[in-house]
Design an enzyme around this catalytic site. Structure first.
Site, PDB file in Angstrom:
ATOM      1  N   VAL A   1      70.151  44.871  54.783  1.00 52.46           N
ATOM      2  CA  VAL A   1      68.703  45.094  54.645  1.00 52.46           C
ATOM      3  C   VAL A   1      68.247  46.253  55.520  1.00 52.46           C
ATOM      4  O   VAL A   1      67.494  47.125  55.074  1.00 52.46           O
ATOM      5  CB  VAL A   1      67.921  43.812  54.986  1.00 52.46           C
ATOM      6  CG1 VAL A   1      66.414  44.083  54.925  1.00 52.46           C
ATOM      7  CG2 VAL A   1      68.288  42.699  54.015  1.00 52.46           C
TER       8      VAL A   1
ATOM      9  N   LYS B   1      63.682  34.958  57.258  1.00 49.71           N
ATOM     10  CA  LYS B   1      63.022  33.709  56.888  1.00 49.71           C
ATOM     11  C   LYS B   1      63.192  32.613  57.937  1.00 49.71           C
ATOM     12  O   LYS B   1      62.270  31.822  58.166  1.00 49.71           O
ATOM     13  CB  LYS B   1      63.533  33.229  55.526  1.00 49.71           C
ATOM     14  CG  LYS B   1      64.991  32.826  55.494  1.00 49.71           C
ATOM     15  CD  LYS B   1      65.475  32.550  54.094  1.00 49.71           C
ATOM     16  CE  LYS B   1      65.746  33.810  53.333  1.00 49.71           C
ATOM     17  NZ  LYS B   1      66.921  34.576  53.799  1.00 49.71           N
TER      18      LYS B   1
ATOM     19  N   GLY C   1      62.038  38.259  48.552  1.00 46.76           N
ATOM     20  CA  GLY C   1      62.633  39.580  48.407  1.00 46.76           C
ATOM     21  C   GLY C   1      61.615  40.569  47.887  1.00 46.76           C
ATOM     22  O   GLY C   1      60.587  40.828  48.520  1.00 46.76           O
TER      23      GLY C   1
ATOM     24  N   ILE D   1      59.664  40.200  45.359  1.00 47.85           N
ATOM     25  CA  ILE D   1      58.500  39.580  44.710  1.00 47.85           C
ATOM     26  C   ILE D   1      57.309  39.590  45.662  1.00 47.85           C
ATOM     27  O   ILE D   1      57.380  39.029  46.753  1.00 47.85           O
ATOM     28  CB  ILE D   1      58.797  38.123  44.312  1.00 47.85           C
ATOM     29  CG1 ILE D   1      60.015  38.041  43.409  1.00 47.85           C
ATOM     30  CG2 ILE D   1      57.585  37.504  43.625  1.00 47.85           C
ATOM     31  CD1 ILE D   1      60.462  36.629  43.120  1.00 47.85           C
TER      32      ILE D   1
ATOM     33  N   GLY E   1      79.651  38.230  44.793  1.00 49.99           N
ATOM     34  CA  GLY E   1      78.883  38.576  45.975  1.00 49.99           C
ATOM     35  C   GLY E   1      77.514  37.937  46.049  1.00 49.99           C
ATOM     36  O   GLY E   1      76.714  38.272  46.925  1.00 49.99           O
TER      37      GLY E   1
ATOM     38  N   GLU F   1      77.723  33.411  49.786  1.00 50.93           N
ATOM     39  CA  GLU F   1      78.512  33.676  50.982  1.00 50.93           C
ATOM     40  C   GLU F   1      79.811  32.867  50.951  1.00 50.93           C
ATOM     41  O   GLU F   1      79.955  31.907  50.180  1.00 50.93           O
ATOM     42  CB  GLU F   1      77.712  33.295  52.235  1.00 50.93           C
ATOM     43  CG  GLU F   1      76.391  34.020  52.383  1.00 50.93           C
ATOM     44  CD  GLU F   1      76.553  35.484  52.750  1.00 50.93           C
ATOM     45  OE1 GLU F   1      77.667  35.871  53.192  1.00 50.93           O
ATOM     46  OE2 GLU F   1      75.585  36.238  52.594  1.00 50.93           O
TER      47      GLU F   1
ATOM     48  N   LYS G   1      61.895  28.958  53.096  1.00 50.40           N
ATOM     49  CA  LYS G   1      60.896  29.700  52.314  1.00 50.40           C
ATOM     50  C   LYS G   1      59.695  28.829  51.972  1.00 50.40           C
ATOM     51  O   LYS G   1      58.552  29.300  52.032  1.00 50.40           O
ATOM     52  CB  LYS G   1      61.551  30.257  51.049  1.00 50.40           C
ATOM     53  CG  LYS G   1      62.607  31.323  51.344  1.00 50.40           C
ATOM     54  CD  LYS G   1      63.360  31.744  50.100  1.00 50.40           C
ATOM     55  CE  LYS G   1      64.412  32.794  50.422  1.00 50.40           C
ATOM     56  NZ  LYS G   1      65.207  33.185  49.231  1.00 50.40           N
TER      57      LYS G   1
END
Length: 411
Positions: A12, A100, A129, A131, A182, A185, A200
């Site tokens: 990120v 988060k 993300g 949105i 991917g 995890e 969230k």
């Protein structure tokens, strides 16, 4: 010229830097301010990176530079992110985060620190993300009395469930594919056990209803035990199994946040959200219901939300108080127990005649909505009634293999 500091140069953080320089002129025109990435905080060196010369290893360098006005926190976790963000806010620097866990566990504290120092702590990227959901909740929908929020808040589990629904894959095979691509995890627990969605829904609950909701206050159940047979029965009844994060205000004024697999009927838009996409439905007295949809994760989608917050912070002269909430009151019972949960239920059972389902439904006071040889769906009821239905089925010699609640799309 104002400087931006980026904390953490992983997926990120590097996306924030990449997208900033790709669209720097547009961002500067939008804000009316010349900007540059002055520092990148990371433990590692990046000698081959075009921005490797910006890397520092000590947060104090950033704190001591008065030209740094804005910080993008992309480290993840609570420690040392909480300490670094708090110190940045105390130094008069606004922070935008994608973290988060940090917001869910420490958001009330950081919002209070930001207000005390007349800066902002924004976190659009922490929930959906790319949105836009945080800002619409406290701006575009501010005239509404919002009664409920529900949606698909984790793309990994949604991908797994889609593979089970559409390709008839077993859970373990779908998870392995998600890891191979991917999307999951190596240790997928945070996704498949509901922890990611829990954080969230904590953030959404806190923002919508005005008091901090902690992860341990949210009833959380993941999809680890969902079987292909569960998915098939939901399809037979005209629905799809989705991992739903939801919060609803009850008639007694308390709120009930939950994360759990639910059957979403095909009439609901949420049932048609597939792959790694997320969707959030909001119910308000003015808009009725409205849905936000898009990519819930990924390098550039998340970076887009972080930079959107930074751009907004550049434009602000003081703290935006509408994007905040109060600390949880000690000893208060603002969050209702799961015993107060009310929903229709889908039961998957050993082979059973429809007459048995109908008899027991009548005895416990619910309506039988649908039946198959290996299961049934009953109308909305509380946890006590749902358990009574299960126990009476057992008394008739029927084995209950799973019980999945049904999302109320009318909330």
């Amino acid at each position: 010229m104002k400087k931006i500091a980026v904390l953490g140069y992983g997926v990120v953080g590097s996306g924030v830097v990449e997208l900033f320089y790709r669209n720097q002129k547009k961002i500067e025109k939008n804000t009316g301010t010349e900007l540059e990435v002055g520092y990148i905080l990371d433990l590692r060196e990046f000698p081959d990176d075009p921005y490797g010369d910006r890397v520092v290893h000590d947060i104090q360098v950033i704190l001591d530079d008065p030209e740094v006005g804005y910080v993008a926190e992309c480290m993840g976790g609570v420690n040392p992110a909480f300490d670094f963000v708090r110190r940045c806010l105390e130094a008069g620097k606004s922070v935008a985060t994608s973290n988060k866990q940090l917001v869910a566990e420490k958001g009330d504290i950081l919002l209070r620190v930001a207000k005390a120092h007349h800066v902002n702590f924004f976190f659009e990227a922490s929930v959906g993300g790319a949105i836009p959901i945080i800002r619409p909740l406290h701006t575009c929908l501010a005239a509404n009395d919002i009664s409920a929020v529900a949606g698909i808040l984790n793309g990994t589990t949604n991908f797994i469930l889609e593979k089970m629904i559409c390709d008839k894959m077993r859970f373990d095979d779908a998870l392995a594919l998600a890891q191979q691509l991917g999307y999951a995890e190596r240790d997928p627990s945070a996704d498949i056990d509901g922890g990611d969605a829990c954080r969230k829904i904590c953030i959404l609950s806190s923002l919508v209803f005005g008091k901090h909701v902690y992860p341990d206050q949210v009833y959380t159940k993941g999809i680890r035990n969902i079987t292909l047979e569960d998915v098939q029965l939901a399809q037979d009844f005209g629905g799809a199994v989705k991992l739903i994060g939801a919060v609803k205000r009850l008639e007694n004024g308390k709120i009930l946040p939950t994360v759990m697999p639910m059957v979403v009927m095909n009439e609901s838009l949420i049932s048609h959200v597939n792959g790694v996409f997320n969707a959030v439905m909001v119910w308000g007295d003015g808009v009725d219901k409205t849905m936000f949809y898009g990519r819930g994760a990924g390098k550039l989608p998340t970076a887009s939300a972080v930079l959107g917050d930074l751009i907004d912070e550049v434009k602000q002269n003081d703290t935006v108080e509408s994007q905040s909430w109060e600390p949880a009151e000690e000893g208060a019972d603002f969050v209702a127990p799961i015993d107060d949960f009310f929903a229709a239920r889908c039961y998957r059972t050993s082979p059973c005649g429809s007459g048995v389902f109908a008899k027991i439904a009548n005895e416990v006071g619910v309506e039988l909505l649908n039946t198959r040889e290996n299961g049934c769906m009953i109308s909305g009821c509380d946890q006590k009634t749902a358990e009574a239905f299960k126990q009476q089925l057992a008394q008739e010699g029927v084995e209950i293999l799973s019980r999945i609640p049904v999302l109320d799309d009318e909330a």
